[in-house]
Write an enzyme that holds these catalytic residues in place. Structure first.
Site, PDB file in Angstrom:
ATOM      1  N   GLU A   1       1.397  -0.334  -5.192  1.00 10.29           N
ATOM      2  CA  GLU A   1       0.586   0.449  -5.325  1.00 10.29           C
ATOM      3  C   GLU A   1       0.540   1.653  -5.283  1.00 10.29           C
ATOM      4  O   GLU A   1       0.376   2.547  -4.251  1.00 10.29           O
ATOM      5  CB  GLU A   1      -0.738  -0.206  -4.171  1.00 10.29           C
ATOM      6  CG  GLU A   1      -2.231   0.537  -4.353  1.00 10.29           C
ATOM      7  CD  GLU A   1      -2.644   1.661  -3.509  1.00 10.29           C
ATOM      8  OE1 GLU A   1      -3.759   2.077  -3.907  1.00 10.29           O
ATOM      9  OE2 GLU A   1      -2.010   2.069  -2.525  1.00 10.29           O
TER      10      GLU A   1
ATOM     11  N   ASP B   1       0.881  -1.124   0.015  1.00  8.13           N
ATOM     12  CA  ASP B   1       0.051   0.011   0.238  1.00  8.13           C
ATOM     13  C   ASP B   1       0.971   1.224  -0.162  1.00  8.13           C
ATOM     14  O   ASP B   1       1.636   1.363   0.860  1.00  8.13           O
ATOM     15  CB  ASP B   1      -0.845  -0.183   1.388  1.00  8.13           C
ATOM     16  CG  ASP B   1      -2.096   0.969   1.327  1.00  8.13           C
ATOM     17  OD1 ASP B   1      -2.791   0.690   0.373  1.00  8.13           O
ATOM     18  OD2 ASP B   1      -2.180   1.816   2.109  1.00  8.13           O
TER      19      ASP B   1
ATOM     20  N   LYS C   1     -15.087  -1.153   1.891  1.00  5.56           N
ATOM     21  CA  LYS C   1     -13.836  -0.742   2.715  1.00  5.56           C
ATOM     22  C   LYS C   1     -14.526  -0.526   4.338  1.00  5.56           C
ATOM     23  O   LYS C   1     -13.798  -0.516   5.157  1.00  5.56           O
ATOM     24  CB  LYS C   1     -13.110   0.466   2.020  1.00  5.56           C
ATOM     25  CG  LYS C   1     -12.181   0.163   0.880  1.00  5.56           C
ATOM     26  CD  LYS C   1     -11.438   1.541   0.674  1.00  5.56           C
ATOM     27  CE  LYS C   1     -12.228   2.549  -0.090  1.00  5.56           C
ATOM     28  NZ  LYS C   1     -11.541   3.749  -0.656  1.00  5.56           N
TER      29      LYS C   1
HETATM   30  O1  LIG Z   1      -3.912   6.258  -0.857  1.00  3.72           O
HETATM   31  P1  LIG Z   1      -4.324   5.044  -1.853  1.00  3.72           P
HETATM   32  O2  LIG Z   1      -5.312   5.953  -2.828  1.00  3.72           O
HETATM   33  O3  LIG Z   1      -3.342   4.598  -2.640  1.00  3.72           O
HETATM   34  O4  LIG Z   1      -4.985   4.076  -1.207  1.00  3.72           O
HETATM   35  C1  LIG Z   1      -4.456   2.775  -0.344  1.00  3.72           C
HETATM   36  O5  LIG Z   1      -4.225   3.442   0.963  1.00  3.72           O
HETATM   37  C2  LIG Z   1      -5.347   4.021   1.734  1.00  3.72           C
HETATM   38  C3  LIG Z   1      -4.668   4.064   2.950  1.00  3.72           C
HETATM   39  O6  LIG Z   1      -4.064   2.921   3.390  1.00  3.72           O
HETATM   40  C4  LIG Z   1      -6.457   3.116   1.756  1.00  3.72           C
HETATM   41  O7  LIG Z   1      -7.500   3.830   2.375  1.00  3.72           O
HETATM   42  C5  LIG Z   1      -8.565   3.016   3.017  1.00  3.72           C
HETATM   43  O8  LIG Z   1      -8.050   2.843   4.437  1.00  3.72           O
HETATM   44  C6  LIG Z   1      -7.906   4.048   5.095  1.00  3.72           C
HETATM   45  C7  LIG Z   1      -7.159   3.717   6.297  1.00  3.72           C
HETATM   46  O9  LIG Z   1      -7.959   2.768   7.172  1.00  3.72           O
HETATM   47  C8  LIG Z   1      -9.038   4.814   5.093  1.00  3.72           C
HETATM   48  O10 LIG Z   1      -8.781   6.011   6.014  1.00  3.72           O
HETATM   49  C9  LIG Z   1      -9.664   5.346   3.732  1.00  3.72           C
HETATM   50  O11 LIG Z   1     -10.912   5.927   3.826  1.00  3.72           O
HETATM   51  C10 LIG Z   1      -9.734   3.929   3.113  1.00  3.72           C
HETATM   52  O12 LIG Z   1     -10.216   4.075   1.752  1.00  3.72           O
HETATM   53  C11 LIG Z   1      -6.912   2.640   0.476  1.00  3.72           C
HETATM   54  O13 LIG Z   1      -8.080   1.803   0.431  1.00  3.72           O
HETATM   55  C12 LIG Z   1      -5.613   1.912  -0.207  1.00  3.72           C
HETATM   56  O14 LIG Z   1      -6.085   1.316  -1.389  1.00  3.72           O
END
Ligand SMILES: O=P(O)(O)O[C@H]1O[C@H](CO)[C@@H](O[C@H]2O[C@H](CO)[C@@H](O)[C@H](O)[C@H]2O)[C@H](O)[C@H]1O
Length: 665
Positions: free
Chosen positions: A425, A396, A536
């Site tokens: 990612e 991530d 999510k």
């Molecule tokens: O930041 P990205 O667009 O690359 O997304 C990735 O990382 C995010 C943070 O880990 C993640 O976001 C999800 O988890 C968060 C923490 O729990 C939350 O606050 C966000 O609302 C939620 O979308 C995302 O899923 C991941 O792909």
């Protein structure tokens, strides 16, 4: 073999003669595939023929001998193969890599004096120029070669010299030009003006690093009711269907305990109800952190059983590696020095602008307390999961963590487990995405999801094939993710899902989908590319047999991918002419030319589109009026195409694309 000095022809205006005399006479430049002059390893997979090219030349007209040398880093012995002259100073050779891990290769070149002699002799003889002196020189070559050699070879060369000395001129010419003489002289280890290129690193991974189909699901949603948290044991019921669709990798978002503090509720709201499960990316609670399993998913033993059951279905489990903590993660108490605390005693929540992640905080890799304990802890967490049978990690937001950390961690893990695959990612600048590949990531998410028009897709596919980053950046075309509900799919209906599936499956060796795509789910948060009622933040059971699905088509696309080597990589793709701006038409050809796939995709999910198009007969060395065989890989129909100019009609109500295998008649 001795390690002679690498070729260095750097410009030095004050170079003394003594230094100039040390410079190699033969130039070896533009060696490919390489990255940053060998600073980083290029990528290959086991069983691949690595094609090496370079410009190699020297002063004058002497014949050069050029070879590529290679060895696995942990072996002492170099192997070598001839590189062939492509003309215009270009040389090409290849070698096959048959095991995982780091390899080294380089190019060596020398002046082949005997080949030069034979070339000149033949030319002069053909032009009826007297060659007595040349023949004398030739005999001296052979005599010196005998003196430089030992044993049987020396005896054979002395015999050749003796034989030549007793022959008439015309007989000598014939013997010098005979392959027997060339072969014998080629065995002599005399390499005049030998030059060596620097050694270039090459990382060889297993094939799944380059060719794989990923399926993502939230285990907690594998349930019959939103009121019941799904478990690892429930996931068993999905394995057969995922296998039947042709996937290789089953990827789970984080499976660890989820924090309670600042837990998010449905649709990214900042307040969660007592039964809301929270975002799985908010890792860590009193139950444990990144090494632990969320207790509602099951036990460690349940996880092990799932890994084994998945393997029995030809599926590898991939886990998320998300280096972030909920405010309840044990590290905040155990290792406060790993975080940046503000004067008011809080830690800034994480962000990926414009997205705000109020339920998580980041570690700081460079606090005095974090070096090296945080780095080692993170490495141990990865290794711990590897030892549970997880060999694939989706990481991530890696671009928000230090590159030296990744360079170290990936190399360190792979030193013990070369089979481990890392997917980045990272949705960020192209240079950063490529750099993650250079420091070791096997593959990466891409901008594919936002490339929709013919011009956008053609230029993106071409860029991925032609940029210097092609040697380190393997694109994984995800058609959707829990974060990305592509705008194109909001009103495209079933044909739109097929369009995106075909572009992804045929465009790259790596593709992925997040569950729900096969059911053509697309309800968005109004005005956004987010899923409404996103999984999510909620448990979302599905009816995986819902009508209107594209399960059969996905299975067939994955079958086509497996059966056609041209589709095992994003490389080898070329966009061809189809005269309609709504139809993208491209071809993919395997390196040896034996497998050639043509793909025509209408980008219009609503209307019939038609186009005149060209069969790329020139790629097959055929004239414009040649006949070729076509085969529709979706339904098995076969026909004969006559000539280069053809016509297509695509009706999205039937099938918005065509996939054809073309062969010479
Ligand atoms: O930041 P990205 O667009 O690359 O997304 C990735 O990382 C995010 C943070 O880990 C993640 O976001 C999800 O988890 C968060 C923490 O729990 C939350 O606050 C966000 O609302 C939620 O979308 C995302 O899923 C991941 O792909």
């Amino acid at each position: 073999m001795t390690a002679e000095k690498p070729t260095e022809l750097s410009y030095n205006p004050h170079m003394p003669l003594s230094q100039a005399l040390l410079l190699p006479r033969i130039v070896i430049e533009n060696a490919m595939p390489t990255l940053e002059g060998g600073q980083f390893a290029v990528k290959a997979v086991v069983g691949q023929d690595v094609v090496v090219t370079a410009k190699v030349f020297a002063d004058g007209h002497d014949k050069l001998a050029v070879r590529v040398r290679w060895r696995a880093e942990d072996e002492d012995v170099w192997q070598s193969a001839v590189m062939n002259d492509l003309g215009n100073n270009g040389w090409q050779g290849q070698f096959r890599v048959d095991s995982q891990g780091r390899y080294l290769f380089c190019i060596e070149a020398w002046i082949d004096q005997f080949a030069s002699f034979r070339y000149e002799l033949e030319k002069k003889h053909m032009a009826a120029v007297p060659v007595s002196l040349e023949l004398q020189e030739g005999r001296i070559h052979v005599q010196q070669a005998a003196e430089r050699s030992e044993g049987q070879l020396s005896e054979q060369l002395a015999a050749l010299h003796h034989e030549l000395s007793g022959l008439l001129e015309t007989e000598q010419i014939a013997l010098f030009l005979h392959q027997r003489s060339a072969d014998l002289m080629a065995r002599v280890n005399h390499r005049a003006y030998l030059s060596l290129s620097p050694e270039y690193p090459l990382d060889v991974e297993r094939e799944l690093a380059q060719f794989a189909s990923w399926y993502e699901l939230f285990p907690r949603s594998i349930t019959d009711s939103p009121a019941r948290h799904g478990t690892f044991n429930d996931v068993h019921s999905r394995l057969a269907m995922i296998q039947d669709m042709g996937f290789d990798v089953l990827y789970f978002p984080p499976i660890h305990p989820i924090g309670l503090s600042y837990r998010k509720g449905p649709n990214n709201s900042l307040t969660a109800g007592p039964d809301d499960p929270g975002s799985p990316y908010a890792i860590g609670s009193e139950e444990g952190g990144h090494e632990a399993i969320h207790s509602q998913l099951g036990t460690r033993e349940d996880f092990r059983q799932l890994v084994a059951a998945a393997a029995a279905h030809g599926l590898e489990i991939a886990l998320d590696f998300a280096i972030q903590c909920s405010q309840d993660h044990p590290w905040l108490k155990q290792h406060p020095g790993w975080f940046n605390w503000r004067p008011d005693g809080t830690i800034k929540y994480a962000e990926n602008p414009p997205k705000k992640y109020q339920d998580i905080v980041n570690v700081d890799f460079y606090t005095p307390e974090a070096i090296p304990s945080l780095w080692l802890e993170l490495r141990d967490i990865v290794v711990g999961w590897v030892e549970e049978g997880v060999k694939i990690f989706r990481v991530d937001n890696p671009h928000t963590k230090p590159l030296p950390f990744w360079q170290w961690l990936i190399a360190d893990v792979r030193a013990l487990y070369p089979e481990v695959i890392f997917l980045a990612e990272a949705f960020t600048t192209p240079a950063m995405m490529a750099r993650l590949g250079k420091v070791g990531y096997s593959q990466s998410y891409t901008y594919f999801t936002w490339r929709n028009t013919k011009a956008e897709l053609a230029s993106y596919f071409t860029e991925l094939n032609e940029s210097p980053w092609r040697e380190c950046y393997r694109p994984n075309f995800f058609v959707n993710t829990p974060d990305i509900n592509p705008a194109f799919l909001h009103d495209s209906g079933r044909p739109g899902f097929l369009i995106r599936a075909v572009l992804a499956t045929m465009g790259s060796g790596l593709w992925g989908m997040y569950s729900g795509f096969e059911l053509c789910e697309s309800a968005p948060v109004p005005g956004k590319e987010e899923y409404l009622d996103s999984e999510k933040y909620e448990i979302r059971p599905r009816d995986f047999n819902a009508p209107g699905n594209i399960i059969a088509e996905i299975a067939q696309l994955n079958r086509i991918r497996r059966q056609n080597p041209a589709l095992h990589t994003h490389l080898g793709l070329k966009v061809y002419n189809a005269w309609n701006d709504n139809i993208l038409y491209f071809g993919k050809r395997s390196f040896d030319g034996s497998n050639f796939i043509l793909v025509a995709v209408s980008l219009d999910p609503h209307n019939v589109q038609e186009a005149n198009f060209e069969l790329p007969l020139w790629e097959m060395g055929l004239p414009d009026n040649a006949s070729t065989q076509g085969e529709d890989l979706m339904n098995g129909h076969r026909w004969t195409w006559h000539g280069k100019q053809q016509f297509m009609r695509i009706d999205p109500a039937y099938q918005p694309f065509g996939i054809w295998r073309i062969t010479a008649s």
